[in-house]
Design a protein around this motif. Structure first.
Motif, PDB file in Angstrom:
ATOM      1  N   THR A  59     -14.745 -24.613  13.073  1.00 46.55           N
ATOM      2  CA  THR A  59     -13.538 -24.056  12.462  1.00 46.55           C
ATOM      3  C   THR A  59     -13.801 -23.826  10.979  1.00 46.55           C
ATOM      4  OG1 THR A  59     -12.102 -25.188  14.044  1.00 46.55           O
ATOM      5  CG2 THR A  59     -11.079 -24.399  12.015  1.00 46.55           C
ATOM      6  N   THR A  85     -12.444 -22.616   7.279  1.00 46.22           N
ATOM      7  CA  THR A  85     -11.293 -22.381   6.411  1.00 46.22           C
ATOM      8  C   THR A  85     -11.701 -21.363   5.349  1.00 46.22           C
ATOM      9  OG1 THR A  85     -10.480 -24.624   6.759  1.00 46.22           O
ATOM     10  CG2 THR A  85      -9.600 -23.433   4.862  1.00 46.22           C
ATOM     11  N   THR A 130      -4.635 -19.075   2.473  1.00 37.67           N
ATOM     12  CA  THR A 130      -5.818 -19.503   3.217  1.00 37.67           C
ATOM     13  C   THR A 130      -5.637 -19.097   4.676  1.00 37.67           C
ATOM     14  OG1 THR A 130      -4.904 -21.697   3.700  1.00 37.67           O
ATOM     15  CG2 THR A 130      -6.276 -21.485   1.714  1.00 37.67           C
ATOM     16  N   SER A 131      -6.744 -19.000   5.387  1.00 35.23           N
ATOM     17  CA  SER A 131      -6.703 -18.703   6.815  1.00 35.23           C
ATOM     18  C   SER A 131      -7.836 -19.457   7.491  1.00 35.23           C
ATOM     19  CB  SER A 131      -6.833 -17.190   7.077  1.00 35.23           C
ATOM     20  OG  SER A 131      -8.100 -16.727   6.637  1.00 35.23           O
ATOM     21  N   THR A 132      -7.820 -19.460   8.807  1.00 32.21           N
ATOM     22  CA  THR A 132      -8.899 -20.098   9.566  1.00 32.21           C
ATOM     23  C   THR A 132      -9.356 -19.165  10.675  1.00 32.21           C
ATOM     24  OG1 THR A 132      -7.385 -21.188  11.106  1.00 32.21           O
ATOM     25  CG2 THR A 132      -8.026 -22.427   9.126  1.00 32.21           C
TER      26      THR A 132
END
Length: 206
Positions: A67, A69, A166-168
């Motif tokens: 994952t 970030t 922010t995104s993932t």
């Protein structure tokens, strides 16, 4: 419109294109999970922040999920990232294929991709044709014995979430092994070859 006005507008447009081009998504963190998880390490690269050196071990043929970030940066480092991975097979079984797949939490997102995916490599394997591989999927065919390590290399471009956001996104990795039917056919073929060879030997003896 006089020449001075035209120059002023051109300067604004050009300046805007420069600032947009220098803004990018920047990877701020990576975590690993999944049922195939053995070990995972990130080796820091102080010489180039756009190079990621990763290392992982599979304890089973189940997936490992990374994952990522992603934050925003204006100027400085950003897209694309050069990623190298040392992938170790500690599953007790040989692998015949290996797969990478990018996914994002928001349906329809297409911003996180493998840049120039045709140049992606995995030692001991061959990248499948573009019909099965693409900017969000890498499918390899080859072989990695139990206890062996293969090295992957690819370019990754994270989507820029914008200033203050922010995104993932996730990168799922999974090996495949020969199906039981394949083993059964192989053993049957070897048995048949042994039977034919034995009959030939018996005929020669008589």
């Amino acid at each position: 419109m006089n020449n001075l006005s035209r120059l002023a507008i051109a300067a604004l447009i050009f300046g805007g294109s420069i600032s947009t081009a220098s803004a990018a998504g920047v990877i701020t963190g990576i975590t690993a999970s999944g049922p195939g998880m053995g070990t995972f390490d990130i080796m820091s690269n102080t010489n180039d922040p756009n190079v990621l050196d990763l290392s992982k071990t599979f304890d089973s043929v189940n997936p490992i999920v990374l994952t990522f970030t992603v934050g925003h940066t204006t100027g400085g480092s950003g897209n694309p990232y050069t990623v190298t991975e040392a992938i170790t097979n500690n599953t007790g079984q040989s692998w015949t294929d290996f797969h990478f797949a990018i996914s994002e939490p928001t349906s329809g997102d297409q911003g996180d991709v493998f840049t120039n995916f045709e140049s992606s490599t995995l030692s001991g394997f061959t990248l499948d044709a573009p019909t099965s591989s693409g900017p969000r999927n890498l499918n390899f065919t080859g072989a990695l014995a139990d206890g062996g390590t293969a090295t992957a290399a690819f370019n990754l471009s994270p989507f820029d979430p914008g200033a203050g956001n922010t995104s993932t996104f996730t990168l799922t990795q999974v090996p495949t092994i020969p199906e039981p039917e394949t083993y059964a056919m192989l053993l049957a073929g070897l048995g048949l070859m042994g039977f034919v060879a034995k009959r030939r030997n018996n005929k020669q003896d008589t």
